[in-house]
Design a protein around this motif. Structure first.
Motif, PDB file in Angstrom:
ATOM      1  N   ILE A 159       0.387  -1.137   0.011  1.00 20.62           N
ATOM      2  CA  ILE A 159      -0.328  -0.337  -0.041  1.00 20.62           C
ATOM      3  C   ILE A 159       0.861   1.283  -0.468  1.00 20.62           C
ATOM      4  CG2 ILE A 159      -2.177   1.492   1.233  1.00 20.62           C
ATOM      5  CD1 ILE A 159      -2.912  -1.818   0.352  1.00 20.62           C
ATOM      6  N   GLU A 187      -6.812   3.904   4.370  1.00 20.06           N
ATOM      7  CA  GLU A 187      -7.485   2.947   4.934  1.00 20.06           C
ATOM      8  C   GLU A 187      -8.167   2.013   4.357  1.00 20.06           C
ATOM      9  OE1 GLU A 187      -9.126   4.383   8.916  1.00 20.06           O
ATOM     10  OE2 GLU A 187      -7.889   6.409   9.879  1.00 20.06           O
ATOM     11  N   THR A 196      -8.544   1.108   1.643  1.00 22.41           N
ATOM     12  CA  THR A 196      -7.935   0.387   0.878  1.00 22.41           C
ATOM     13  C   THR A 196      -6.768  -0.878   1.189  1.00 22.41           C
ATOM     14  OG1 THR A 196      -7.641   2.072  -1.135  1.00 22.41           O
ATOM     15  CG2 THR A 196      -5.641   0.154  -1.441  1.00 22.41           C
ATOM     16  N   LEU A 197      -6.365  -0.424   2.498  1.00 13.76           N
ATOM     17  CA  LEU A 197      -5.632  -1.763   3.901  1.00 13.76           C
ATOM     18  C   LEU A 197      -6.556  -2.422   4.433  1.00 13.76           C
ATOM     19  CD1 LEU A 197      -3.158  -1.750   5.161  1.00 13.76           C
ATOM     20  CD2 LEU A 197      -3.617  -0.586   6.917  1.00 13.76           C
ATOM     21  N   LYS A 198      -8.087  -1.973   4.472  1.00 13.91           N
ATOM     22  CA  LYS A 198      -8.434  -2.812   4.583  1.00 13.91           C
ATOM     23  C   LYS A 198      -9.440  -3.881   3.890  1.00 13.91           C
ATOM     24  CE  LYS A 198     -10.684   0.182   8.436  1.00 13.91           C
ATOM     25  NZ  LYS A 198     -11.989   0.922   8.652  1.00 13.91           N
ATOM     26  N   VAL A 225       2.507  -7.082   5.127  1.00 12.15           N
ATOM     27  CA  VAL A 225       2.145  -5.607   4.952  1.00 12.15           C
ATOM     28  C   VAL A 225       2.767  -4.622   4.836  1.00 12.15           C
ATOM     29  CG1 VAL A 225      -0.159  -3.832   5.154  1.00 12.15           C
ATOM     30  CG2 VAL A 225      -0.910  -6.113   5.166  1.00 12.15           C
ATOM     31  N   LEU A 230       4.368  -0.839   3.801  1.00 18.23           N
ATOM     32  CA  LEU A 230       3.512   0.490   3.490  1.00 18.23           C
ATOM     33  C   LEU A 230       4.022   1.419   2.974  1.00 18.23           C
ATOM     34  CD1 LEU A 230       1.324   0.457   6.802  1.00 18.23           C
ATOM     35  CD2 LEU A 230       0.320  -0.336   5.438  1.00 18.23           C
ATOM     36  N   LEU A 273      -1.757   4.487   9.347  1.00 25.63           N
ATOM     37  CA  LEU A 273      -2.525   2.697   9.309  1.00 25.63           C
ATOM     38  C   LEU A 273      -1.784   1.693   9.304  1.00 25.63           C
ATOM     39  CD1 LEU A 273      -1.742   3.206   5.492  1.00 25.63           C
ATOM     40  CD2 LEU A 273      -3.770   3.216   6.370  1.00 25.63           C
ATOM     41  N   HIS A 286      -4.343  -0.541  12.190  1.00 26.09           N
ATOM     42  CA  HIS A 286      -4.750  -1.701  11.623  1.00 26.09           C
ATOM     43  C   HIS A 286      -4.101  -2.912  11.657  1.00 26.09           C
ATOM     44  CE1 HIS A 286      -8.365   0.828  10.901  1.00 26.09           C
ATOM     45  NE2 HIS A 286      -6.488   1.996   9.895  1.00 26.09           N
TER      46      HIS A 286
END
Length: 292
Positions: A10, A48, A50-52, A62, A64, A74, A77
């Protein structure tokens, strides 16, 4: 290297530079031995969501991509999701990456994902909000809160620095009221840093702060004169120990912080809270990829 079945990437691609670095990151990650679900997010308000959506696919890793503010915004999450955090430093200061020893170039950071190891680290907290590196009160948040909309975009770095100089001239010391469990203390200060790591603004400033110490560190630049703050910043740049004479340090698992007058708090570069607050440490709460 840990074995991953899949990963999500992301990236905060709001700027043209961010979009360019996203493409470089995808190229660098194309040789990884697992699929990467990559997302370039041009609107930060959609990060947020998009990450979820990416987390719904249950990746093991993940990554970032962005500055310290993106990571802090972020990371909440990821807590409790059983995923490993990878960091792609695309910001200006990249203090969190510097603390972890992650190279600040794209290819170097991806190499850490390819050949690095997992490290269990702490996260800081302001009340119920997790953050990665450092929160601050004083002149820096004042500049960020008051800068006219579009000034930096129109006049660039020179315009922003000019506004910073204007605010510095008009800035006044404030009263810090702090309780680290040993009783309430009051002092006149010019800057306060709430740190989970030693870097602030890309510069090593808080010697006692570590990402795996199990404690939050609060450093106050003391005194009634703005010259002390200038000397403190300058000493940190040249590596002089003079800065230690201008600071008072508190530490603990939880520290209560108030100011007179109430002030905004910049959390990894984003204005997200106001005093009074309680700063906590969330010890050993997340795994992150670091150099082997």
């Amino acid at each position: 290297m840990p074995e991953f079945a899949s990963a999500a990437l992301i990236v905060n691609a709001r700027s043209r530079r961010g979009r360019k670095l996203f493409k470089r990151a995808c190229t660098a990650m194309s040789g990884l031995p697992f699929p990467v679900d990559a997302h370039a997010v041009k609107n930060p308000k959609e990060l947020e969501a998009t990450l979820k959506r990416a987390l719904d696919k249950r990746p093991d890793l993940v990554v970032l991509g962005g500055g310290d503010g993106t990571i802090s915004g972020l990371v909440d999450h990821l807590v409790g999701r059983g995923v490993v955090l990878g960091v792609l430093p695309l910001g200006t200061a990249n203090s969190f990456s510097r603390t972890l020893g992650i190279p600040i170039d794209v290819e170097g950071a991806v190499d850490v994902i390819r050949h690095g190891r997992r490290r269990r680290i702490d996260l800081g907290m302001i009340d119920g909000d997790y953050f990665a590196n450092c929160a601050a009160m004083g002149i820096s948040p004042q500049i960020a809160e008051t800068v006219p909309h579009g000034l930096k975009k129109v006049l660039g770095r020179v315009g922003y620095l000019g506004w910073a100089a204007y605010q510095f001239v008009h800035f006044e010391p404030f009263t810090l009221i702090i309780d680290d469990g040993s009783g309430e203390k009051r002092m006149r200060v010019t800057e306060v840093r709430i740190s989970n790591g030693p870097y602030h603004g890309g510069t090593w400033l808080v010697d006692d702060a570590r990402v795996d110490s199990g404690e939050i560190v609060v450093q106050a630049v003391v005194g009634n004169y703005k010259l002390r703050l200038v000397r403190n910043w300058a000493a940190s740049v040249i590596g002089s120990d003079v800065r230690h004479h201008d600071t008072v340090t508190f530490r603990g698992k939880s520290v209560r912080i108030a100011t007179e007058p109430p002030l905004p708090i910049s959390i990894d570069g984003e204005l997200l809270a106001h005093t009074p607050v309680t700063a906590h440490i969330a010890a050993g709460i997340i795994d992150v990829m670091v150099p082997a």
